[in-house]
Write a protein that holds these residues in place. Sequence first.
Motif, PDB file in Angstrom:
ATOM      1  N   VAL A 165       0.820  -1.207   0.000  1.00 32.31           N
ATOM      2  CA  VAL A 165       0.000   0.000   0.000  1.00 32.31           C
ATOM      3  C   VAL A 165       0.857   1.260   0.000  1.00 32.31           C
ATOM      4  N   SER A 166       1.926   1.241   0.785  1.00 34.81           N
ATOM      5  CA  SER A 166       2.758   2.444   0.911  1.00 34.81           C
ATOM      6  C   SER A 166       3.644   2.677  -0.297  1.00 34.81           C
ATOM      7  N   GLY A 167       3.875   1.661  -1.116  1.00 34.79           N
ATOM      8  CA  GLY A 167       4.681   1.822  -2.320  1.00 34.79           C
ATOM      9  C   GLY A 167       6.114   2.217  -2.018  1.00 34.79           C
ATOM     10  N   VAL A 168       6.693   3.014  -2.907  1.00 34.81           N
ATOM     11  CA  VAL A 168       8.074   3.494  -2.779  1.00 34.81           C
ATOM     12  C   VAL A 168       8.021   5.015  -2.665  1.00 34.81           C
ATOM     13  N   ARG A 169       8.479   5.549  -1.544  1.00 30.93           N
ATOM     14  CA  ARG A 169       8.461   6.993  -1.315  1.00 30.93           C
ATOM     15  C   ARG A 169       9.867   7.549  -1.519  1.00 30.93           C
ATOM     16  N   VAL A 170       9.935   8.701  -2.173  1.00 30.25           N
ATOM     17  CA  VAL A 170      11.227   9.256  -2.570  1.00 30.25           C
ATOM     18  C   VAL A 170      11.328  10.719  -2.154  1.00 30.25           C
ATOM     19  N   ALA A 171      12.492  11.105  -1.640  1.00 31.81           N
ATOM     20  CA  ALA A 171      12.798  12.502  -1.329  1.00 31.81           C
ATOM     21  C   ALA A 171      14.012  12.902  -2.145  1.00 31.81           C
ATOM     22  N   GLY A 172      13.818  13.823  -3.083  1.00 33.10           N
ATOM     23  CA  GLY A 172      14.922  14.279  -3.910  1.00 33.10           C
ATOM     24  C   GLY A 172      14.448  14.705  -5.284  1.00 33.10           C
ATOM     25  N   ASP A 173      15.335  15.270  -6.042  1.00 36.58           N
ATOM     26  CA  ASP A 173      15.054  15.731  -7.398  1.00 36.58           C
ATOM     27  C   ASP A 173      14.912  14.516  -8.315  1.00 36.58           C
ATOM     28  N   PRO A 174      13.764  14.333  -8.971  1.00 34.51           N
ATOM     29  CA  PRO A 174      13.584  13.154  -9.822  1.00 34.51           C
ATOM     30  C   PRO A 174      14.630  13.023 -10.924  1.00 34.51           C
ATOM     31  N   GLU A 215      15.393  16.419   8.142  1.00 38.40           N
ATOM     32  CA  GLU A 215      16.696  16.998   8.471  1.00 38.40           C
ATOM     33  C   GLU A 215      17.768  16.558   7.482  1.00 38.40           C
ATOM     34  N   SER A 216      17.710  15.297   7.054  1.00 32.77           N
ATOM     35  CA  SER A 216      18.669  14.805   6.070  1.00 32.77           C
ATOM     36  C   SER A 216      18.500  15.538   4.742  1.00 32.77           C
ATOM     37  N   ALA A 217      17.246  15.684   4.313  1.00 27.29           N
ATOM     38  CA  ALA A 217      16.987  16.369   3.045  1.00 27.29           C
ATOM     39  C   ALA A 217      17.428  17.833   3.107  1.00 27.29           C
ATOM     40  N   GLU A 218      17.183  18.516   4.231  1.00 25.10           N
ATOM     41  CA  GLU A 218      17.576  19.916   4.370  1.00 25.10           C
ATOM     42  C   GLU A 218      19.097  20.059   4.409  1.00 25.10           C
ATOM     43  N   GLN A 219      19.757  19.139   5.105  1.00 25.77           N
ATOM     44  CA  GLN A 219      21.207  19.211   5.192  1.00 25.77           C
ATOM     45  C   GLN A 219      21.849  19.001   3.828  1.00 25.77           C
ATOM     46  N   SER A 220      21.234  18.162   3.015  1.00 25.59           N
ATOM     47  CA  SER A 220      21.807  17.899   1.692  1.00 25.59           C
ATOM     48  C   SER A 220      21.806  19.154   0.821  1.00 25.59           C
ATOM     49  N   GLY A 225      24.466  15.473   0.082  1.00 27.42           N
ATOM     50  CA  GLY A 225      24.007  14.280   0.769  1.00 27.42           C
ATOM     51  C   GLY A 225      23.091  13.495  -0.143  1.00 27.42           C
ATOM     52  N   PRO A 226      22.629  12.361   0.314  1.00 25.65           N
ATOM     53  CA  PRO A 226      21.880  11.473  -0.571  1.00 25.65           C
ATOM     54  C   PRO A 226      20.411  11.856  -0.704  1.00 25.65           C
ATOM     55  N   ALA A 227      19.839  11.505  -1.845  1.00 30.57           N
ATOM     56  CA  ALA A 227      18.386  11.417  -1.937  1.00 30.57           C
ATOM     57  C   ALA A 227      17.958  10.243  -1.064  1.00 30.57           C
TER      58      ALA A 227
END
Length: 271
Positions: A165-174, A215-220, A225-227
């Motif tokens: 149901v939750s699938g694959v969630r991504v944080a970052g520039d596609p 916090e990880s996304a903001e620090q990147s 840092g990683p997506a």
Amino acid sequence: MREHTLADLRRVAESFWPVGTAESWDRVGLVTGRDDAPLRRVLLAVDAVRATVDEALDWEADVLLTHHPLLLRGVHTVAEDTAKGALLASLIRGDCALLAAHTNADAPEGGVSDVLAERLGLVDAEPLEPGSDPSAGIGRVGELGESLTLRAFAERIAAVLPGTVSGVRVAGDPARTISRVALCGGAGDGFLGHPLVLGADVYVTSDLRHHPAQESAEQSLVSGGPALVDISHWAAESLWLQGAADRLATELPGVEFRVSSVRTDPWTFAV
């Protein structure tokens, strides 16, 4: 051919996934059962829940071998009006043993993170945190055979994993280019600050919480840092089961091994 017993399964499991290599907080090994019990059928699953216990009993399995320990956290009763007590009572009455291989099955070659790295196409993968054997340890980091955009990489992950149901969630520039991948099977937000994770283009794990991910996304944005790719805990670890069943079957001829058909991801629908 000599008939196998539960003791034989424990011996082979120990050779693959030594109990002594589990994390100190973990609770692996035999939960219920007796060594002299006959061994004819073994069902493998990620979780010991009502559905997988019933599946094992309906199949007349002698052992339910799970990745997640049923008694990971302390309990003070196994009364049958508790969920865990009811499961244990069913297994004992059904003469079905319960055996768990958790963090001791995460770290080695052919373990949970190793299988995930292989399925995602990583080459020259090495542990994030090596153990005494440098080829084993927590997580993996390696290179893709060819660079992909973050969107294409996420689509590859979705194709490899069983659907949830939750699938694959991504944080970052596609459109971000992905070459170096860090991953940790299971819940891995404790490694968000790890140097090998920070040096990767993307980090793949499960159960990422709001604040650590944010916090990880903001620090990147500040220092690189990683997506992030957040995948179902159950789906990621389910990939390990078939290989484990095949390895056990090779060492214990005459015993039937089956991977559970039940999806034990806890989420049933989204609105």
